[in-house]
Motif scaffolding. Structure first.
Motif, PDB file in Angstrom:
ATOM      1  N   PRO A   1      62.179  32.782  54.182  1.00 14.08           N
ATOM      2  CA  PRO A   1      60.861  32.601  53.561  1.00 14.08           C
ATOM      3  C   PRO A   1      59.953  33.803  53.826  1.00 14.08           C
ATOM      4  O   PRO A   1      60.042  34.438  54.875  1.00 14.08           O
ATOM      5  N   PHE A   2      59.089  34.093  52.886  1.00 17.02           N
ATOM      6  CA  PHE A   2      58.124  35.190  53.029  1.00 17.02           C
ATOM      7  C   PHE A   2      56.925  34.669  53.819  1.00 17.02           C
ATOM      8  O   PHE A   2      55.835  34.448  53.288  1.00 17.02           O
ATOM      9  N   THR A   3      57.136  34.463  55.120  1.00 15.46           N
ATOM     10  CA  THR A   3      56.052  34.044  56.016  1.00 15.46           C
ATOM     11  C   THR A   3      56.147  34.848  57.308  1.00 15.46           C
ATOM     12  O   THR A   3      57.250  35.238  57.733  1.00 15.46           O
ATOM     13  N   GLY A   4      55.024  35.063  57.937  1.00 10.22           N
ATOM     14  CA  GLY A   4      55.008  35.783  59.195  1.00 10.22           C
ATOM     15  C   GLY A   4      55.805  35.074  60.269  1.00 10.22           C
ATOM     16  O   GLY A   4      56.500  35.711  61.065  1.00 10.22           O
ATOM     17  N   GLU A   5      55.703  33.753  60.308  1.00  7.66           N
ATOM     18  CA  GLU A   5      56.423  32.975  61.321  1.00  7.66           C
ATOM     19  C   GLU A   5      57.921  33.154  61.173  1.00  7.66           C
ATOM     20  O   GLU A   5      58.642  33.374  62.162  1.00  7.66           O
ATOM     21  N   ALA A   6      58.433  33.057  59.939  1.00  4.85           N
ATOM     22  CA  ALA A   6      59.872  33.193  59.710  1.00  4.85           C
ATOM     23  C   ALA A   6      60.346  34.597  60.064  1.00  4.85           C
ATOM     24  O   ALA A   6      61.404  34.787  60.684  1.00  4.85           O
ATOM     25  N   ALA A   7      59.565  35.600  59.682  1.00  3.91           N
ATOM     26  CA  ALA A   7      59.954  36.978  59.968  1.00  3.91           C
ATOM     27  C   ALA A   7      59.995  37.241  61.466  1.00  3.91           C
ATOM     28  O   ALA A   7      60.943  37.874  61.972  1.00  3.91           O
ATOM     29  N   ALA A   8      58.998  36.766  62.194  1.00  4.93           N
ATOM     30  CA  ALA A   8      58.971  36.982  63.643  1.00  4.93           C
ATOM     31  C   ALA A   8      60.149  36.281  64.313  1.00  4.93           C
ATOM     32  O   ALA A   8      60.788  36.842  65.216  1.00  4.93           O
ATOM     33  N   ARG A   9      60.436  35.070  63.876  1.00  7.65           N
ATOM     34  CA  ARG A   9      61.560  34.323  64.459  1.00  7.65           C
ATOM     35  C   ARG A   9      62.890  35.022  64.155  1.00  7.65           C
ATOM     36  O   ARG A   9      63.765  35.125  65.020  1.00  7.65           O
ATOM     37  N   HIS A  10      63.037  35.484  62.928  1.00 12.76           N
ATOM     38  CA  HIS A  10      64.253  36.180  62.506  1.00 12.76           C
ATOM     39  C   HIS A  10      64.471  37.440  63.341  1.00 12.76           C
ATOM     40  O   HIS A  10      65.556  37.659  63.903  1.00 12.76           O
ATOM     41  N   GLU A  11      63.438  38.263  63.453  1.00 12.81           N
ATOM     42  CA  GLU A  11      63.592  39.528  64.168  1.00 12.81           C
ATOM     43  C   GLU A  11      63.861  39.299  65.649  1.00 12.81           C
ATOM     44  O   GLU A  11      64.694  39.999  66.252  1.00 12.81           O
ATOM     45  N   ALA A  12      63.194  38.331  66.252  1.00 14.14           N
ATOM     46  CA  ALA A  12      63.418  38.047  67.668  1.00 14.14           C
ATOM     47  C   ALA A  12      64.858  37.604  67.909  1.00 14.14           C
ATOM     48  O   ALA A  12      65.489  38.010  68.902  1.00 14.14           O
ATOM     49  N   MET A  13      65.376  36.766  67.030  1.00 16.05           N
ATOM     50  CA  MET A  13      66.759  36.312  67.164  1.00 16.05           C
ATOM     51  C   MET A  13      67.731  37.485  67.071  1.00 16.05           C
ATOM     52  O   MET A  13      68.654  37.631  67.885  1.00 16.05           O
ATOM     53  N   VAL A  14      67.540  38.348  66.084  1.00 12.59           N
ATOM     54  CA  VAL A  14      68.440  39.479  65.889  1.00 12.59           C
ATOM     55  C   VAL A  14      68.384  40.425  67.093  1.00 12.59           C
ATOM     56  O   VAL A  14      69.428  40.849  67.619  1.00 12.59           O
ATOM     57  N   GLN A  15      67.191  40.747  67.554  1.00 17.09           N
ATOM     58  CA  GLN A  15      67.077  41.683  68.674  1.00 17.09           C
ATOM     59  C   GLN A  15      67.673  41.102  69.950  1.00 17.09           C
ATOM     60  O   GLN A  15      68.280  41.836  70.745  1.00 17.09           O
ATOM     61  N   GLN A  16      67.540  39.804  70.158  1.00 13.49           N
ATOM     62  CA  GLN A  16      68.136  39.179  71.336  1.00 13.49           C
ATOM     63  C   GLN A  16      69.658  39.314  71.310  1.00 13.49           C
ATOM     64  O   GLN A  16      70.279  39.696  72.310  1.00 13.49           O
ATOM     65  N   ILE A  17      70.252  39.017  70.168  1.00 17.12           N
ATOM     66  CA  ILE A  17      71.709  39.111  70.052  1.00 17.12           C
ATOM     67  C   ILE A  17      72.175  40.558  70.195  1.00 17.12           C
ATOM     68  O   ILE A  17      73.179  40.845  70.858  1.00 17.12           O
ATOM     69  N   LEU A  18      71.435  41.494  69.594  1.00 14.42           N
ATOM     70  CA  LEU A  18      71.787  42.906  69.723  1.00 14.42           C
ATOM     71  C   LEU A  18      71.692  43.369  71.173  1.00 14.42           C
ATOM     72  O   LEU A  18      72.587  44.058  71.679  1.00 14.42           O
ATOM     73  N   ASP A  19      70.631  43.002  71.850  1.00 18.12           N
ATOM     74  CA  ASP A  19      70.457  43.421  73.248  1.00 18.12           C
ATOM     75  C   ASP A  19      71.569  42.860  74.130  1.00 18.12           C
ATOM     76  O   ASP A  19      72.093  43.559  75.014  1.00 18.12           O
ATOM     77  N   GLU A  20      71.932  41.606  73.898  1.00 19.63           N
ATOM     78  CA  GLU A  20      73.000  40.997  74.693  1.00 19.63           C
ATOM     79  C   GLU A  20      74.327  41.722  74.492  1.00 19.63           C
ATOM     80  O   GLU A  20      75.149  41.814  75.411  1.00 19.63           O
ATOM     81  N   ALA A  21      74.533  42.248  73.274  1.00 22.02           N
ATOM     82  CA  ALA A  21      75.792  42.922  72.964  1.00 22.02           C
ATOM     83  C   ALA A  21      75.734  44.423  73.215  1.00 22.02           C
ATOM     84  O   ALA A  21      76.757  45.116  73.080  1.00 22.02           O
ATOM     85  N   GLY A  22      74.565  44.940  73.579  1.00 26.66           N
ATOM     86  CA  GLY A  22      74.435  46.370  73.793  1.00 26.66           C
ATOM     87  C   GLY A  22      74.505  47.184  72.510  1.00 26.66           C
ATOM     88  O   GLY A  22      74.977  48.327  72.512  1.00 26.66           O
ATOM     89  N   LEU A  23      74.007  46.598  71.415  1.00 29.55           N
ATOM     90  CA  LEU A  23      74.078  47.228  70.095  1.00 29.55           C
ATOM     91  C   LEU A  23      72.676  47.484  69.558  1.00 29.55           C
ATOM     92  O   LEU A  23      71.693  46.953  70.068  1.00 29.55           O
TER      93      LEU A  23
ATOM     94  N   ASN B   1      60.626  40.301  48.103  1.00 26.78           N
ATOM     95  CA  ASN B   1      60.382  39.748  46.782  1.00 26.78           C
ATOM     96  C   ASN B   1      59.001  39.089  46.811  1.00 26.78           C
ATOM     97  O   ASN B   1      58.311  39.119  47.831  1.00 26.78           O
ATOM     98  N   SER B   2      58.599  38.459  45.742  1.00 27.41           N
ATOM     99  CA  SER B   2      57.272  37.855  45.731  1.00 27.41           C
ATOM    100  C   SER B   2      57.190  36.613  46.616  1.00 27.41           C
ATOM    101  O   SER B   2      56.113  36.311  47.149  1.00 27.41           O
ATOM    102  N   ARG B   3      58.298  35.914  46.813  1.00 28.68           N
ATOM    103  CA  ARG B   3      58.265  34.663  47.575  1.00 28.68           C
ATOM    104  C   ARG B   3      59.307  34.593  48.686  1.00 28.68           C
ATOM    105  O   ARG B   3      59.358  33.615  49.417  1.00 28.68           O
ATOM    106  N   SER B   4      60.153  35.580  48.783  1.00 26.48           N
ATOM    107  CA  SER B   4      61.201  35.578  49.804  1.00 26.48           C
ATOM    108  C   SER B   4      61.382  36.978  50.362  1.00 26.48           C
ATOM    109  O   SER B   4      60.991  37.977  49.744  1.00 26.48           O
ATOM    110  N   LEU B   5      61.976  37.029  51.538  1.00 28.35           N
ATOM    111  CA  LEU B   5      62.366  38.289  52.163  1.00 28.35           C
ATOM    112  C   LEU B   5      63.887  38.313  52.273  1.00 28.35           C
ATOM    113  O   LEU B   5      64.502  37.327  52.692  1.00 28.35           O
ATOM    114  N   VAL B   6      64.486  39.423  51.893  1.00 26.67           N
ATOM    115  CA  VAL B   6      65.937  39.575  51.959  1.00 26.67           C
ATOM    116  C   VAL B   6      66.257  40.480  53.140  1.00 26.67           C
ATOM    117  O   VAL B   6      65.831  41.644  53.181  1.00 26.67           O
TER     118      VAL B   6
END
Length: 521
Positions: free
Chosen positions: A394-416, A425-430
């Protein structure tokens, strides 16, 4: 459903099919030496790969040759895996889902058949790259502007069929497509929309015909082989302004996303912004593209590869100068409340030469380039590979923050590290997340693939899933479209059975197999 089932026909049938194709089309159309087939593997598979392996490659130059190949494949019961240029690297390149498939590569079909200046469209074949169309427009002195993805070496048709993105007003390439010519598994040739009328002047001017509109049926599917496609182009604007809205703190992303969303909904921002995350390097400073990052941390090298700032939202405006200025003023007012925000914009005439454009502005200028890959090689080396994680959220700040935090956590754990961001888009983020790894480091490559699997699983918990994927992830993603006992997938199977009952064309592409290729887990 197994992803890498064996070849439909026997090896002897495969040999006979190869001989027949060479006899009918010419030896130069068939590539079977290992050194020549290597390019059509997953470019980042590393050594000792056993899955997603092609047998040989055939490269037709005409629609009639495509028909002949399809007929030979049907006769001998072999699988064809279609690719255009095969530059879809983060998603496997030309690698087939089914081992031993013959790669039907269309790069020799490289004609620009028409450019209509008045109506603003082009008609192209699958081997036409973004570079090719741009160069032809410039050679003609055209006043049309195209939309390009981050790397210009790919096929326009191939990118469009995969729902790929550019960044100008027509950046949703699938939406800019108008009219296709398709070779079916039967060998029959179909033209969609107005093209179903012989010599129609409306084939590339009007998307629908009489009855259902079928162009989308041949995107992200294996129902036919697209051999021609119309593409809408935009008139060259008087000027365009592009650049960055930059924020500097981890917590700024929610506010930035929520500030941009209304401007996308009402059309103030044009095209498709790219919003990029660049975590702070442990060195305590960021690096620029031209810096020497030898010996620096992965995050430092990443910072040199990406735009500046913790968060960078690339935005663009096109049109008459007065309108562009008004859009810019609206943007500046909308983000002025964000702490420490910086807005860095540059303005160019519509027909600007590439050498007058800042490297970060080439893509929103509609100018094909290889800057991103050049920077990846400069800062990570020639052996860098990536596997991509591309959910729609969804194109919302909450969704974007949650998405990025999840990705960075997994990357940090893997050393990547990853080139991470979103295409708006107008209503979604890809999601646009390239998880980097060294192709020559089997352990790191495995860690990258495992990390992406974890990301996919976490996203699924929130009701999100990917819009395109590497072959290794296809079945996982397909399983998540589960409404009414996977009714959508069952419909795809019915369509596959009707259009390709023998299951010859690209089995397993986007999880579509058909009854003929249904296999036990």
């Amino acid at each position: 459903m197994t992803q890498t089932a064996g070849l439909k026909g026997s090896s002897s049938m495969l040999d006979q099919a190869r001989e027949r194709m060479a006899e009918v089309l010419g030896e130069d159309t068939v590539l079977d030496e290992e050194s020549r087939v290597r390019e059509f593997h997953d470019p980042y598979e590393g050594g000792n790969a056993k899955d997603y392996q092609p047998s040989f490659v055939v490269q037709p130059a005409t629609v009639e040759e495509v028909q002949a190949i399809v007929q030979i494949a049907s006769e001998f019961g072999i699988h064809l895996w279609t690719s255009s240029m095969g530059r879809n690297f983060g998603y496997g390149g030309s690698a087939p889902v089914v081992n031993g498939s013959v790669v039907l590569n269309l790069r020799r079909m490289n004609r620009i058949l028409e450019i209509n200046e008045e109506a603003g469209y082009a008609l192209v074949e699958p081997g036409v790259r973004f570079f090719d169309l741009y160069n032809e427009l410039k050679a003609r002195g055209s006043k049309l502007m195209m939309s390009v993805p981050d790397l210009g070496w790919g096929s326009i048709i191939g990118n469009t069929l995969e729902h790929g993105y550019g960044y100008t007003v027509n950046g949703d390439n699938a939406s800019a497509a108008c009219g296709m010519e398709v070779v079916l598994a039967s060998g029959d040739v179909v033209r969609t929309g107005q093209g179903a009328i012989t010599d129609s002047p409306l084939w590339q001017r009007h998307k629908r015909g009489f009855g259902p509109s079928l162009d989308s049926l041949f995107m992200q599917s294996n129902f036919g082989i697209v051999t021609k496609m119309g593409l809408w182009l935009m008139p060259e604007p008087e000027i365009f302004t592009t650049g960055s809205v930059i924020c500097h703190n981890d917590e700024d992303i929610a506010g930035l996303i929520d500030a941009l969303r209304p401007l996308m909904l009402d059309g103030t921002i044009q095209g498709h912004p790219l919003i990029v995350s660049s975590p702070e390097p442990p060195e305590g400073r960021r690096f620029s593209p031209m810096d020497d990052t030898t010996g620096q941390s992965k995050k430092a090298r990443l910072s040199a590869t990406l735009p500046p700032g913790r968060w960078d939202a690339r935005v663009s405006f096109y049109g008459p100068s007065a309108i562009v200025k008004a859009r810019e003023e609206t943007l500046r007012a909308a983000v002025s409340h964000l702490p420490g925000v910086t807005v860095e914009l540059r303005t160019y005439p519509g027909g600007v030469d590439p050498d007058q454009v800042h490297p970060l502005d080439l893509v929103p200028a509609g100018i094909p380039n290889m800057f991103l890959l050049d920077m990846m090689h400069k800062h990570f080396g020639e052996s860098i590979g990536h596997i991509d994680f591309s959910p729609v959220i969804p194109f919302t700040g909450e969704a974007a923050a949650r998405h990025e935090a999840m990705v960075q956590q997994i990357l940090d754990e893997a050393g990547l590290v990853a080139g991470f961001g979103w295409i708006a888009n107008s209503r979604s983020l890809v999601g646009a997340c390239m998880v980097f790894f060294d192709v020559n480091d089997a352990g790191e490559a495995r860690a990258a693939r495992d990390a992406v699997r974890k990301m996919c699983a976490r996203a699924a918990e929130w009701g999100w899933t990917e819009y395109r994927a590497h072959p290794a992830l296809i079945e996982d993603i397909t399983s998540r479209f589960d409404f009414n006992n996977h009714a959508l997938h069952r419909l795809y199977t019915s369509l596959k059975d009707a259009l390709d009952p023998a299951g010859i064309l690209s089995p397993g592409n986007h999880g579509i197999w058909g009854t003929a290729n249904r296999l036990a887990d």
